[in-house]
Motif scaffolding. Structure first.
Motif, PDB file in Angstrom:
ATOM      1  N   LEU A 169       0.935  -1.206  -0.135  1.00 32.96           N
ATOM      2  CA  LEU A 169      -0.227  -0.003  -0.090  1.00 32.96           C
ATOM      3  C   LEU A 169       0.903   1.152   0.005  1.00 32.96           C
ATOM      4  CD1 LEU A 169      -3.119   0.647   2.240  1.00 32.96           C
ATOM      5  CD2 LEU A 169      -1.273   2.294   2.281  1.00 32.96           C
ATOM      6  N   PHE A 170       0.575   2.134  -0.743  1.00 35.83           N
ATOM      7  CA  PHE A 170       1.135   3.667  -0.908  1.00 35.83           C
ATOM      8  C   PHE A 170       0.146   4.519  -0.608  1.00 35.83           C
ATOM      9  CE2 PHE A 170       3.507   0.311  -3.328  1.00 35.83           C
ATOM     10  CZ  PHE A 170       4.829   0.818  -2.800  1.00 35.83           C
ATOM     11  N   THR A 171       0.685   5.745  -0.223  1.00 38.26           N
ATOM     12  CA  THR A 171      -0.233   6.757  -0.042  1.00 38.26           C
ATOM     13  C   THR A 171      -0.256   7.587  -1.341  1.00 38.26           C
ATOM     14  OG1 THR A 171       1.428   8.241   0.739  1.00 38.26           O
ATOM     15  CG2 THR A 171      -0.018   7.250   2.302  1.00 38.26           C
ATOM     16  N   SER A 172       0.774   7.424  -2.226  1.00 36.92           N
ATOM     17  CA  SER A 172       0.594   8.259  -3.696  1.00 36.92           C
ATOM     18  C   SER A 172       0.738   7.197  -4.863  1.00 36.92           C
ATOM     19  CB  SER A 172       1.606   9.418  -3.568  1.00 36.92           C
ATOM     20  OG  SER A 172       2.710   8.850  -4.029  1.00 36.92           O
ATOM     21  N   GLU A 173       0.333   7.331  -5.945  1.00 35.00           N
ATOM     22  CA  GLU A 173       0.821   6.633  -7.231  1.00 35.00           C
ATOM     23  C   GLU A 173       2.084   6.877  -7.466  1.00 35.00           C
ATOM     24  OE1 GLU A 173      -3.527   7.696  -9.231  1.00 35.00           O
ATOM     25  OE2 GLU A 173      -2.273   9.212  -8.051  1.00 35.00           O
ATOM     26  N   GLU A 174       2.585   8.001  -7.347  1.00 35.34           N
ATOM     27  CA  GLU A 174       4.048   8.311  -7.719  1.00 35.34           C
ATOM     28  C   GLU A 174       5.157   7.303  -6.933  1.00 35.34           C
ATOM     29  OE1 GLU A 174       7.226  11.582  -7.524  1.00 35.34           O
ATOM     30  OE2 GLU A 174       5.483  11.948  -8.458  1.00 35.34           O
ATOM     31  N   ALA A 175       4.794   7.171  -5.862  1.00 29.03           N
ATOM     32  CA  ALA A 175       5.622   6.429  -4.703  1.00 29.03           C
ATOM     33  C   ALA A 175       5.530   4.956  -5.359  1.00 29.03           C
ATOM     34  CB  ALA A 175       5.051   6.388  -3.346  1.00 29.03           C
ATOM     35  N   ALA A 176       4.347   4.383  -5.693  1.00 26.17           N
ATOM     36  CA  ALA A 176       4.198   2.861  -6.043  1.00 26.17           C
ATOM     37  C   ALA A 176       4.961   2.742  -7.183  1.00 26.17           C
ATOM     38  CB  ALA A 176       2.533   2.736  -6.189  1.00 26.17           C
ATOM     39  N   VAL A 177       4.994   3.661  -8.264  1.00 28.68           N
ATOM     40  CA  VAL A 177       5.670   3.360  -9.414  1.00 28.68           C
ATOM     41  C   VAL A 177       6.973   3.355  -9.224  1.00 28.68           C
ATOM     42  CG1 VAL A 177       6.060   4.637 -11.589  1.00 28.68           C
ATOM     43  CG2 VAL A 177       3.506   4.475 -11.077  1.00 28.68           C
ATOM     44  N   ARG A 178       7.392   4.390  -8.313  1.00 25.95           N
ATOM     45  CA  ARG A 178       9.089   4.287  -8.381  1.00 25.95           C
ATOM     46  C   ARG A 178       9.385   2.777  -7.533  1.00 25.95           C
ATOM     47  NH1 ARG A 178      11.286   9.142  -9.734  1.00 25.95           N
ATOM     48  NH2 ARG A 178      10.163  10.969  -9.717  1.00 25.95           N
ATOM     49  N   ALA A 179       8.571   2.271  -6.747  1.00 27.10           N
ATOM     50  CA  ALA A 179       8.988   1.352  -6.088  1.00 27.10           C
ATOM     51  C   ALA A 179       8.927  -0.012  -7.181  1.00 27.10           C
ATOM     52  CB  ALA A 179       7.958   0.834  -4.840  1.00 27.10           C
ATOM     53  N   ALA A 180       7.953   0.064  -8.242  1.00 28.64           N
ATOM     54  CA  ALA A 180       7.733  -0.977  -8.939  1.00 28.64           C
ATOM     55  C   ALA A 180       9.024  -0.961 -10.065  1.00 28.64           C
ATOM     56  CB  ALA A 180       6.529  -0.712  -9.728  1.00 28.64           C
ATOM     57  N   LEU A 181       9.466   0.292 -10.377  1.00 29.24           N
ATOM     58  CA  LEU A 181      10.654   0.502 -11.280  1.00 29.24           C
ATOM     59  C   LEU A 181      11.868  -0.076 -10.741  1.00 29.24           C
ATOM     60  CD1 LEU A 181       9.948   3.993 -12.579  1.00 29.24           C
ATOM     61  CD2 LEU A 181       9.793   1.951 -14.066  1.00 29.24           C
ATOM     62  N   LYS A 182      12.042   0.246  -9.349  1.00 23.22           N
ATOM     63  CA  LYS A 182      13.108  -0.212  -8.526  1.00 23.22           C
ATOM     64  C   LYS A 182      13.286  -1.546  -8.511  1.00 23.22           C
ATOM     65  CE  LYS A 182      16.798   0.667  -5.778  1.00 23.22           C
ATOM     66  NZ  LYS A 182      18.015   0.957  -6.113  1.00 23.22           N
ATOM     67  N   ASN A 183      11.991  -2.344  -8.272  1.00 18.58           N
ATOM     68  CA  ASN A 183      11.795  -3.753  -8.392  1.00 18.58           C
ATOM     69  C   ASN A 183      12.317  -4.238  -9.801  1.00 18.58           C
ATOM     70  OD1 ASN A 183      11.094  -4.143  -5.825  1.00 18.58           O
ATOM     71  ND2 ASN A 183       8.926  -4.240  -6.511  1.00 18.58           N
ATOM     72  N   LEU A 184      11.965  -3.447 -10.875  1.00 15.36           N
ATOM     73  CA  LEU A 184      12.378  -3.862 -12.072  1.00 15.36           C
ATOM     74  C   LEU A 184      13.853  -3.788 -12.425  1.00 15.36           C
ATOM     75  CD1 LEU A 184      10.581  -4.969 -14.610  1.00 15.36           C
ATOM     76  CD2 LEU A 184      10.387  -2.665 -15.424  1.00 15.36           C
ATOM     77  N   ASP A 185      14.583  -2.821 -11.853  1.00 18.74           N
ATOM     78  CA  ASP A 185      15.928  -2.510 -12.093  1.00 18.74           C
ATOM     79  C   ASP A 185      17.003  -3.439 -11.117  1.00 18.74           C
ATOM     80  OD1 ASP A 185      17.879  -0.853 -13.288  1.00 18.74           O
ATOM     81  OD2 ASP A 185      18.149   0.043 -11.215  1.00 18.74           O
ATOM     82  N   THR A 186      16.355  -4.055 -10.264  1.00 23.40           N
ATOM     83  CA  THR A 186      17.235  -4.750  -9.266  1.00 23.40           C
ATOM     84  C   THR A 186      17.032  -6.309  -9.192  1.00 23.40           C
ATOM     85  OG1 THR A 186      15.719  -4.260  -7.407  1.00 23.40           O
ATOM     86  CG2 THR A 186      17.619  -2.903  -7.780  1.00 23.40           C
ATOM     87  N   ILE A 187      15.776  -6.658  -9.196  1.00 21.00           N
ATOM     88  CA  ILE A 187      15.530  -8.030  -8.976  1.00 21.00           C
ATOM     89  C   ILE A 187      15.887  -9.061 -10.247  1.00 21.00           C
ATOM     90  CG2 ILE A 187      13.616  -9.686  -8.254  1.00 21.00           C
ATOM     91  CD1 ILE A 187      12.394  -7.687  -6.619  1.00 21.00           C
ATOM     92  N   PRO A 188      15.341  -8.724 -11.459  1.00 17.00           N
ATOM     93  CA  PRO A 188      15.725  -9.474 -12.397  1.00 17.00           C
ATOM     94  C   PRO A 188      17.096  -9.728 -12.517  1.00 17.00           C
ATOM     95  CG  PRO A 188      14.100  -8.257 -12.879  1.00 17.00           C
ATOM     96  CD  PRO A 188      14.444  -7.537 -11.774  1.00 17.00           C
ATOM     97  N   GLN A 189      17.922  -8.694 -12.232  1.00 21.83           N
ATOM     98  CA  GLN A 189      19.364  -8.843 -12.469  1.00 21.83           C
ATOM     99  C   GLN A 189      20.016  -9.437 -11.470  1.00 21.83           C
ATOM    100  OE1 GLN A 189      17.826  -5.820 -13.103  1.00 21.83           O
ATOM    101  NE2 GLN A 189      17.490  -6.307 -15.232  1.00 21.83           N
ATOM    102  N   ALA A 190      19.531  -9.782 -10.348  1.00 22.02           N
ATOM    103  CA  ALA A 190      20.212 -10.150  -9.196  1.00 22.02           C
ATOM    104  C   ALA A 190      20.287 -11.840  -9.175  1.00 22.02           C
ATOM    105  CB  ALA A 190      19.229  -9.952  -7.784  1.00 22.02           C
ATOM    106  N   ASP A 191      21.539 -12.194  -8.873  1.00 23.14           N
ATOM    107  CA  ASP A 191      21.683 -13.863  -8.703  1.00 23.14           C
ATOM    108  C   ASP A 191      20.926 -14.318  -7.516  1.00 23.14           C
ATOM    109  OD1 ASP A 191      22.434 -16.098  -8.945  1.00 23.14           O
ATOM    110  OD2 ASP A 191      24.503 -15.931  -8.955  1.00 23.14           O
ATOM    111  N   MET A 192      19.793 -14.827  -7.716  1.00 21.76           N
ATOM    112  CA  MET A 192      19.030 -15.692  -6.701  1.00 21.76           C
ATOM    113  C   MET A 192      19.628 -17.047  -6.206  1.00 21.76           C
ATOM    114  SD  MET A 192      16.597 -13.465  -6.094  1.00 21.76           S
ATOM    115  CE  MET A 192      15.832 -11.844  -6.849  1.00 21.76           C
ATOM    116  N   GLY A 193      20.787 -17.413  -6.568  1.00 19.50           N
ATOM    117  CA  GLY A 193      21.301 -18.586  -6.315  1.00 19.50           C
ATOM    118  C   GLY A 193      20.956 -19.786  -7.384  1.00 19.50           C
TER     119      GLY A 193
END
Length: 301
Positions: free
Chosen positions: A63-87
């Motif tokens: 849950l986010f109080t603003s749409e912008e905060a949610a979009v920035r979190a989603a972009l951060k996920n996209l930028d970090t998680i697929p590139q991470a080595d999960m083992g």
């Protein structure tokens, strides 16, 4: 039971095809990979001033109080998680959907229209895709709004008016201000994949999130003979202007093309072109009437 009614942005983050991770890695290792992925998502949510409401299986609801905060979190996920080595040599992709609207908070959980629509958008998103609506896209600051584009309209159960679905595009690696060229322009894509299994004919448009073949009851297509078929045997998704079949099975997938060549996939992917036949788990033999026939054809726009 006390209830709190307000408006908020709800975001779901879902691990792509987690079932195949369990089949490939086994329960313990797959659970460790998914847990690591979701911990990273929770960290990005917290850093973007969001609140994790619950973690369920392979999914986080925030849950986010603003749409912008949610979009920035989603972009951060996209930028970090697929590139991470999960083992285990595994890299994970995500489905993401977010929507701003009325919610009800009660006993540590959140309900309401925004939750339902965000969940629907997540189910429609392709791997690595962030989906939202026109309302959210137009509410963003210019730098983020420029990264959005309309895909299509869709209907949602319980709503009279269709949703205008928008995509939020990620940024190029090493270029924090650039826009990553989309893998697919879904509205311009002129292809449709047709699958025939016995009397059943299924058409898969390019904006379909993914299409699962296997013996599990939740699959989109269950072949008539499941003797050698895994629960979530293979998936088809539209990637880089092609319908791509990815095998996730124990016995592999056999694909026979128009020219008669047969390819055996095992934990591999292959674009589907022209016409041909698909066999899940067993070698293609002459006069086999249980095969899945496919054809990639022009679609009307």
């Amino acid at each position: 039971m006390s209830e709190e009614n307000f408006e908020a942005t709800i975001m779901f983050v879902d691990v792509v095809d987690s079932t195949s991770l369990y089949e490939t890695l086994g329960d313990q290792d797959a659970q460790a990979v998914i847990a690591k992925c979701l911990r990273m998502a929770e960290t990005n949510i917290r850093m973007s001033r969001g609140e994790t409401i619950k973690v369920s299986g392979d999914e986080v609801m925030a849950l986010f109080t603003s749409e912008e905060a949610a979009v920035r979190a989603a972009l951060k996920n996209l930028d970090t998680i697929p590139q991470a080595d999960m083992g285990h040599g595994v890299h994970v992709e995500l489905h993401t959907g977010l929507y701003h609207g009325p919610v009800i908070r009660a006993e540590g959980d959140v309900y309401g229209d925004a939750v339902n629509v965000a969940a629907r958008l997540t189910s429609m998103s392709q791997p690595g895709q962030i989906l939202t609506t026109r309302q959210t896209a137009e509410s963003l600051r210019a730098d983020l709004r420029e990264r959005t584009r309309k895909l299509y309209d869709t209907t949602v159960k319980g709503r009279e008016q269709p949703l205008e679905v928008y995509e939020v595009l990620g940024v190029s690696e090493g270029d924090p201000t650039g826009i990553l060229a989309p893998e697919t322009d879904y509205m311009a894509a002129r292809q449709v994949l047709k699958l025939r299994c016995g009397e059943k004919l299924i058409e898969i448009p390019p904006f379909r999130k993914e299409f699962i073949l296997g013996r599990d009851e939740s699959c989109d297509l269950i072949p008539r003979d499941t003797t050698f078929v895994s629960r979530k045997h293979a998936r088809i998704a539209y990637r880089r202007d092609k319908f791509v079949l990815q095998d996730h099975s124990t016995n592999g997938t056999y694909i026979k093309s128009q020219d008669g060549n047969v390819v055996h996939l095992h934990q591999e992917a292959l674009p589907l072109t022209g016409r041909g036949k698909i066999s899940l788990g067993k070698i293609i033999t002459p006069n086999d009437k249980l095969l899945i026939e496919f054809s990639v054809e022009e679609r009307k726009i």
